[in-house]
Design a protein around this motif. Structure first.
Motif, mmCIF file in Angstrom:
data_model
loop_
_atom_site.group_PDB
_atom_site.id
_atom_site.type_symbol
_atom_site.label_atom_id
_atom_site.label_comp_id
_atom_site.label_asym_id
_atom_site.label_seq_id
_atom_site.Cartn_x
_atom_site.Cartn_y
_atom_site.Cartn_z
ATOM 1 N N ALA A 41 0.822 -1.203 0.000
ATOM 2 C CA ALA A 41 0.000 0.000 0.000
ATOM 3 C C ALA A 41 0.856 1.253 0.000
ATOM 4 N N GLY A 42 2.035 1.179 0.628
ATOM 5 C CA GLY A 42 2.907 2.335 0.717
ATOM 6 C C GLY A 42 3.794 2.525 -0.494
ATOM 7 N N GLU A 43 3.694 1.622 -1.489
ATOM 8 C CA GLU A 43 4.555 1.649 -2.659
ATOM 9 C C GLU A 43 6.030 1.609 -2.236
ATOM 10 N N THR A 44 6.901 2.118 -3.051
ATOM 11 C CA THR A 44 8.325 2.043 -2.766
ATOM 12 C C THR A 44 8.725 3.113 -1.756
ATOM 13 N N ASP A 45 9.433 2.700 -0.703
ATOM 14 C CA ASP A 45 9.870 3.652 0.303
ATOM 15 C C ASP A 45 10.877 4.632 -0.274
ATOM 16 N N ALA A 46 10.877 5.839 0.267
ATOM 17 C CA ALA A 46 11.828 6.857 -0.189
ATOM 18 C C ALA A 46 13.259 6.400 0.005
ATOM 19 N N ARG A 91 9.575 -6.156 -4.252
ATOM 20 C CA ARG A 91 9.914 -4.771 -4.571
ATOM 21 C C ARG A 91 11.162 -4.765 -5.440
ATOM 22 N N LEU A 92 10.996 -4.372 -6.694
ATOM 23 C CA LEU A 92 12.074 -4.439 -7.667
ATOM 24 C C LEU A 92 12.463 -3.052 -8.164
ATOM 25 N N VAL A 182 9.164 -1.035 -9.387
ATOM 26 C CA VAL A 182 7.889 -1.713 -9.585
ATOM 27 C C VAL A 182 7.677 -2.663 -8.418
ATOM 28 N N GLU A 183 6.444 -2.830 -7.983
ATOM 29 C CA GLU A 183 6.126 -3.736 -6.876
ATOM 30 C C GLU A 183 5.028 -4.710 -7.276
ATOM 31 N N PHE A 184 5.150 -5.922 -6.782
ATOM 32 C CA PHE A 184 4.142 -6.945 -6.993
ATOM 33 C C PHE A 184 3.698 -7.497 -5.648
ATOM 34 N N ARG A 185 2.445 -7.871 -5.564
ATOM 35 C CA ARG A 185 1.951 -8.627 -4.412
ATOM 36 C C ARG A 185 1.742 -10.064 -4.851
ATOM 37 N N SER A 283 13.264 -7.578 -1.772
ATOM 38 C CA SER A 283 13.674 -6.459 -2.618
ATOM 39 C C SER A 283 15.017 -6.729 -3.270
ATOM 40 N N ILE A 284 15.204 -6.116 -4.433
ATOM 41 C CA ILE A 284 16.467 -6.255 -5.160
ATOM 42 C C ILE A 284 16.525 -5.194 -6.248
ATOM 43 N N THR A 285 17.742 -4.767 -6.591
ATOM 44 C CA THR A 285 17.973 -3.895 -7.735
ATOM 45 C C THR A 285 18.574 -4.722 -8.856
ATOM 46 N N MET A 286 17.960 -4.660 -10.022
ATOM 47 C CA MET A 286 18.472 -5.354 -11.191
ATOM 48 C C MET A 286 19.228 -4.361 -12.063
#
Length: 309
Positions: A41-46, A91-92, A182-185, A283-286
């Motif tokens: 719900a909070g999307e990606t944190d700052a 969280r990608l 981008v985020e997926f549930r 979470s991860i950064t590609m």
């Protein structure tokens, strides 16, 4: 056995289309979902948006896509549908490995098996290979024996398989925002014979978003995300994972994971100690090469990508 990819399944991205999924997003399932649901719900944190201070990365490892890929036909962030399991937010972030700038408007696919090792679209094939057998018992910190037989969904045994059913749970596509995020549930994946717990992914760029979805472009990354052993063991104490007696392959034994940590797709996982049933954030950064094409036909299991300058 390892995953392989036949040339016959090489994707022509100029013909790909994504069909918009209708209806409202489905709520997270399982026993308690506050951690995962609140994160979504909070999307990606700052704190994850370190665009100005971001350091350069090695290219994220390429892997085979596996035989059970279905060209994106569900444009959605909530891919759970009615599947039981531990709620999870994935969280990608996608960045250019050379410039470290966010890759915006990329189409990111993810797909994985359910809590008992079954892939949607291939339920009969997955079950036949050993995944999804529902008796009793829980995994331990060591596999119960040397895996035997061909792995089911996404594990190997040749090139692409055509879908055998119309199910599409735990599959979805969404676009990255201006931060490359981008985020997926979804739910925490289960396991099946011959493979460690994992999630598949593809990143498509240079396509066009239209009123019917995403068209054209090319695939710049095909990879998989992996889970630390402690989290997998903890998940095995929660139903329905605890009902599986399928032999489990550990992360160090997996033939696809290249043992390189984050570069190889190892997720950073956040969950309450002793309370994994309430939800997990992964979470991860590609780091990708947007100008290159990596559709899985150019890779070998366990092979690392090159180092970006």
């Amino acid at each position: 056995m390892t995953e392989t990819q036949g040339p016959a399944h090489k994707r022509d991205m100029t013909r790909r289309k994504v069909i918009l999924a209708g209806g409202a997003a489905v709520a997270a399932v399982g026993v308690g979902g506050s951690i995962a649901a609140n994160a979504f719900a909070g999307e990606t944190d700052a704190a994850d948006r370190k665009s100005e201070a971001e350091s350069c990365y090695r290219l994220t490892s390429e892997t085979t896509e596996g035989p059970y890929y279905i060209d994106a036909d569900k444009l959605r962030r909530d891919i759970t549908e009615d599947k039981e399991g531990i709620p999870m937010v994935l969280r990608l972030k996608v960045i250019d490995a050379e410039t470290c700038k966010p890759v915006r408007n990329a189409a990111v696919d993810i797909w994985h098996c359910d809590a008992l090792g079954i892939y949607s679209g291939y339920e009969s094939l997955s079950t036949g290979g050993g995944g999804g057998t529902p008796p009793s018992g829980a995994p331990t910190d060591q596999p119960s024996g040397t895996p035997t037989g061909a792995p089911p969904g996404g594990g190997g045994g040749g090139g692409h398989e055509e879908p055998t059913d119309d199910e599409r749970y735990l599959r979805g596509t969404w676009k990255t925002d201006k931060h490359g995020s981008v985020e997926f549930r979804t739910i925490f994946p289960g396991w099946y014979r011959g493979r460690a717990v994992h999630i598949h992914t593809k990143v498509h760029v240079d396509g066009k978003w239209t009123d019917i979805g995403y068209e054209g472009g090319h695939t710049c990354h095909t990879g998989q995300f992996f889970f630390e052993e402690a989290a997998v063991i903890a998940s095995g104490k929660v139903a329905p994972y605890s009902t599986s007696t399928t032999e489990r392959t550990t992360l160090t034994e997996d033939t696809i994971y290249d043992q390189s940590g984050t570069t190889g797709g190892l997720l950073k996982l956040t969950y309450g100690k002793g309370r994994i049933a309430k939800g997990v954030i992964g979470s991860i950064t590609m780091a990708v090469a947007p100008d290159e094409t990596h559709d899985s036909t150019d890779t070998q299991p366990g092979a690392s990508a090159s180092t970006a300058s």
